[in-house]
Design a protein around this motif. Structure first.
Motif, PDB file in Angstrom:
ATOM      1  N   CYS A 268       0.836  -1.198   0.000  1.00  0.00           N
ATOM      2  CA  CYS A 268       0.000   0.000   0.000  1.00  0.00           C
ATOM      3  C   CYS A 268       0.876   1.255   0.000  1.00  0.00           C
ATOM      4  O   CYS A 268       2.029   1.220   0.403  1.00  0.00           O
ATOM      5  N   PRO A 269       0.331   2.378  -0.448  1.00  0.00           N
ATOM      6  CA  PRO A 269       1.144   3.601  -0.527  1.00  0.00           C
ATOM      7  C   PRO A 269       1.389   4.228   0.848  1.00  0.00           C
ATOM      8  O   PRO A 269       2.197   5.143   0.978  1.00  0.00           O
ATOM      9  N   THR A 270       0.658   3.716   1.849  1.00  0.00           N
ATOM     10  CA  THR A 270       0.596   4.234   3.230  1.00  0.00           C
ATOM     11  C   THR A 270      -0.160   5.563   3.276  1.00  0.00           C
ATOM     12  O   THR A 270      -0.328   6.225   2.257  1.00  0.00           O
ATOM     13  N   CYS A 271      -0.622   5.875   4.493  1.00  0.00           N
ATOM     14  CA  CYS A 271      -1.324   7.138   4.730  1.00  0.00           C
ATOM     15  C   CYS A 271      -1.273   7.403   6.229  1.00  0.00           C
ATOM     16  O   CYS A 271      -0.506   6.748   6.938  1.00  0.00           O
ATOM     17  N   ARG A 273      -2.985   6.445   8.514  1.00  0.00           N
ATOM     18  CA  ARG A 273      -3.381   5.319   9.374  1.00  0.00           C
ATOM     19  C   ARG A 273      -2.262   4.292   9.540  1.00  0.00           C
ATOM     20  O   ARG A 273      -2.416   3.302  10.225  1.00  0.00           O
ATOM     21  N   ARG A 274      -1.156   4.521   8.883  1.00  0.00           N
ATOM     22  CA  ARG A 274      -0.070   3.537   8.866  1.00  0.00           C
ATOM     23  C   ARG A 274       0.431   3.219  10.278  1.00  0.00           C
ATOM     24  O   ARG A 274       0.650   4.104  11.087  1.00  0.00           O
ATOM     25  N   MET A 301       0.404  -4.452   3.753  1.00  0.00           N
ATOM     26  CA  MET A 301      -0.469  -3.310   4.025  1.00  0.00           C
ATOM     27  C   MET A 301      -0.101  -2.656   5.361  1.00  0.00           C
ATOM     28  O   MET A 301       0.349  -3.324   6.287  1.00  0.00           O
ATOM     29  N   GLY A 302      -0.343  -1.369   5.440  1.00  0.00           N
ATOM     30  CA  GLY A 302       0.163  -0.596   6.559  1.00  0.00           C
ATOM     31  C   GLY A 302      -0.712  -0.525   7.794  1.00  0.00           C
ATOM     32  O   GLY A 302      -0.302   0.031   8.809  1.00  0.00           O
ATOM     33  N   CYS A 303      -1.935  -1.064   7.754  1.00  0.00           N
ATOM     34  CA  CYS A 303      -2.766  -1.040   8.961  1.00  0.00           C
ATOM     35  C   CYS A 303      -3.731  -2.220   8.955  1.00  0.00           C
ATOM     36  O   CYS A 303      -4.051  -2.763   7.907  1.00  0.00           O
ATOM     37  N   ASN A 306      -7.922  -1.381   7.562  1.00  0.00           N
ATOM     38  CA  ASN A 306      -8.290  -1.379   6.141  1.00  0.00           C
ATOM     39  C   ASN A 306      -7.515  -2.387   5.299  1.00  0.00           C
ATOM     40  O   ASN A 306      -7.947  -2.755   4.211  1.00  0.00           O
ATOM     41  N   GLY A 307      -6.348  -2.795   5.775  1.00  0.00           N
ATOM     42  CA  GLY A 307      -5.441  -3.616   4.970  1.00  0.00           C
ATOM     43  C   GLY A 307      -6.055  -4.853   4.338  1.00  0.00           C
ATOM     44  O   GLY A 307      -6.075  -4.996   3.110  1.00  0.00           O
ATOM     45  N   GLU A 310      -8.695  -3.980   1.687  1.00  0.00           N
ATOM     46  CA  GLU A 310      -8.163  -3.320   0.489  1.00  0.00           C
ATOM     47  C   GLU A 310      -7.396  -4.299  -0.384  1.00  0.00           C
ATOM     48  O   GLU A 310      -7.323  -4.135  -1.603  1.00  0.00           O
TER      49      GLU A 310
HETATM   50 FE1  SF4 Z   1      -3.518   3.661   4.685  1.00  0.00          FE
HETATM   51 FE2  SF4 Z   1      -4.006   1.322   5.855  1.00  0.00          FE
HETATM   52 FE3  SF4 Z   1      -4.740   1.697   3.286  1.00  0.00          FE
HETATM   53 FE4  SF4 Z   1      -2.163   1.488   3.897  1.00  0.00          FE
HETATM   54  S1  SF4 Z   1      -3.724  -0.121   4.140  1.00  0.00           S
HETATM   55  S2  SF4 Z   1      -3.074   3.023   2.584  1.00  0.00           S
HETATM   56  S3  SF4 Z   1      -2.067   2.459   5.894  1.00  0.00           S
HETATM   57  S4  SF4 Z   1      -5.555   2.738   5.080  1.00  0.00           S
END
Ligand code: SF4
Length: 368
Positions: A268-271, A273-274, A301-303, A306-307, A310
């Motif tokens: 994931c690109p991160t945001c 919420r990472r 995935m960074g969280c 949502n990981g 997504e």
């Molecule tokens: Fe942000 Fe979590 Fe989606 Fe990564 S997986 S982009 S940290 S919401």
């Protein structure tokens, strides 16, 4: 594997033992960049290209002195070798006699039709393929004048003309390479050609440049053609180490689902919420899985919130948390492990996937 891309119907030809076109896997090609007269250096680069997975290698033969190096490449290479010839039809014939799997010539600069026919006859007798090259440098003056420069229409018309010339001579074991460094003209010329010919196409963007921009330019140029089903072999032309050309070539095919080239990491690109260093984790997952041959999608995935959702389309993945990570398979969480055990746990899931596949194959032999 061909993903959902409908590939253009092209004629199948042979480069030595290897088939090109007609639905055969799209091959990744590159070129040695050493002075071919330096036999040791050229063989060294050829071996590096082979190790990187290169499937067709082109070698420049600028003069008679380069023939020894070219012959050495033919002896040592495990993949088809293409002799790159400019201007000298006699050099092309010599390479064919040495056992070249293919000769690349630009009909516009080989010295006229009679000389071209000599090359065609020699290739026909030896079972050697020909690659017809068309680019702005070799474009016929009449087409340059007719279209006002090396426009898409001019390049396509030249390629169609020389294809018909070889076919009229009874020679069909050839592929065509139309090259422009202008991505849009390159794209348009291929569309025109592909509507009117079944000759297999070698695609690439010539003089794409270097570094990141060269990679992007080649990816856009080659990728747009492949998405239209056009391209039977590809070459990423970059200034620099040719091994990089091979890596990028396979990455392009992998992105489009046209070749399985090991795991694909979807990170994931991160945001905001990472919860974890995704770049470092993705690198660790890449290192742990890069030797696998199987074409699986692995998400990093960074969280945790949502990981997994997504990355539902991935075969498996990790969604990182502050102290613990979730391990999921096809979008379903199956484990929660401390972060330092996450990569190991993911590898276990990958092994499970192989067991699942074997089971499915045994249960539904026609569906897998
Ligand atoms: Fe942000 Fe979590 Fe989606 Fe990564 S997986 S982009 S940290 S919401």
């Amino acid at each position: 594997m061909s993903g959902s891309i409908f590939r253009r119907k092209s004629r199948r030809i042979r480069l030595g033992e290897v088939e090109v076109g007609g639905g055969a896997p799209i091959l990744v090609q590159s070129m040695t960049k050493t002075d071919t007269r330096d036999v040791e250096a050229t063989l060294g680069q050829l071996k590096r290209l082979e190790l990187a997975g290169c499937e067709v290698v082109r070698v420049a033969v600028p003069d008679e002195d380069a023939l020894e190096g070219f012959a050495a490449c033919l002896r040592e290479s495990k993949v088809p070798v293409v002799a790159d010839i400019h201007f000298s039809h006699s050099l092309a014939v010599r390479c064919i006699e040495l056992g070249a799997h293919c000769v690349r010539i630009n009909p516009g600069n080989i010295g006229g039709k009679q000389r071209l026919l000599e090359v065609v006859r020699a290739a026909s007798d030896a079972g050697c393929a020909i690659r017809i090259g068309v680019n702005s440098g070799s474009l016929e003056k009449r087409l340059w004048a007719k279209y006002g420069g090396p426009k898409a229409e001019a390049l396509a018309e030249s390629a169609l003309y020389w294809s018909a010339f070889l076919e009229d001579a009874g020679f069909f074991n050839f592929k065509v390479s139309i090259k422009s460094s202008d991505v849009v003209e390159n794209y348009r010329s291929h569309l025109i050609f592909a509507q009117k010919s079944e000759a297999p196409l070698h695609v690439g963007i010539t003089e794409a440049g270097f570094g990141e921009y060269g990679v992007v330019k080649s990816s856009v140029g080659i990728g747009s053609l492949l998405l239209n089903g056009i391209g039977d072999t590809i070459r990423v032309s970059l200034t620099g180490d040719p091994v990089r050309e091979v890596e990028v070539g396979f990455a392009i095919l992998k992105c489009l689902g046209l070749r399985e080239a090991g795991p694909e990491i979807i990170s994931c690109p991160t945001c905001g919420r990472r919860k974890i260093d995704v770049e470092a984790l993705a690198q660790r997952v890449y290192e742990a899985t890069k030797s696998l041959k199987r074409g699986i999608k692995i998400a990093v995935m960074g969280c945790e919130v949502n990981g997994p959702g997504e990355a539902r389309e991935a075969h498996c993945g990790i969604a990182g948390g502050r102290t613990h990570s979730l391990i999921f398979k096809r979008g379903v969480v199956i484990k929660k492990v401390p972060n330092h055990e996450a990569v190991e746990a993911l590898l276990e899931v990958i092994k499970d996937l192989e067991v699942d596949d074997a089971h499915q194959k045994a249960s539904f032999p026609d569906k897998v």
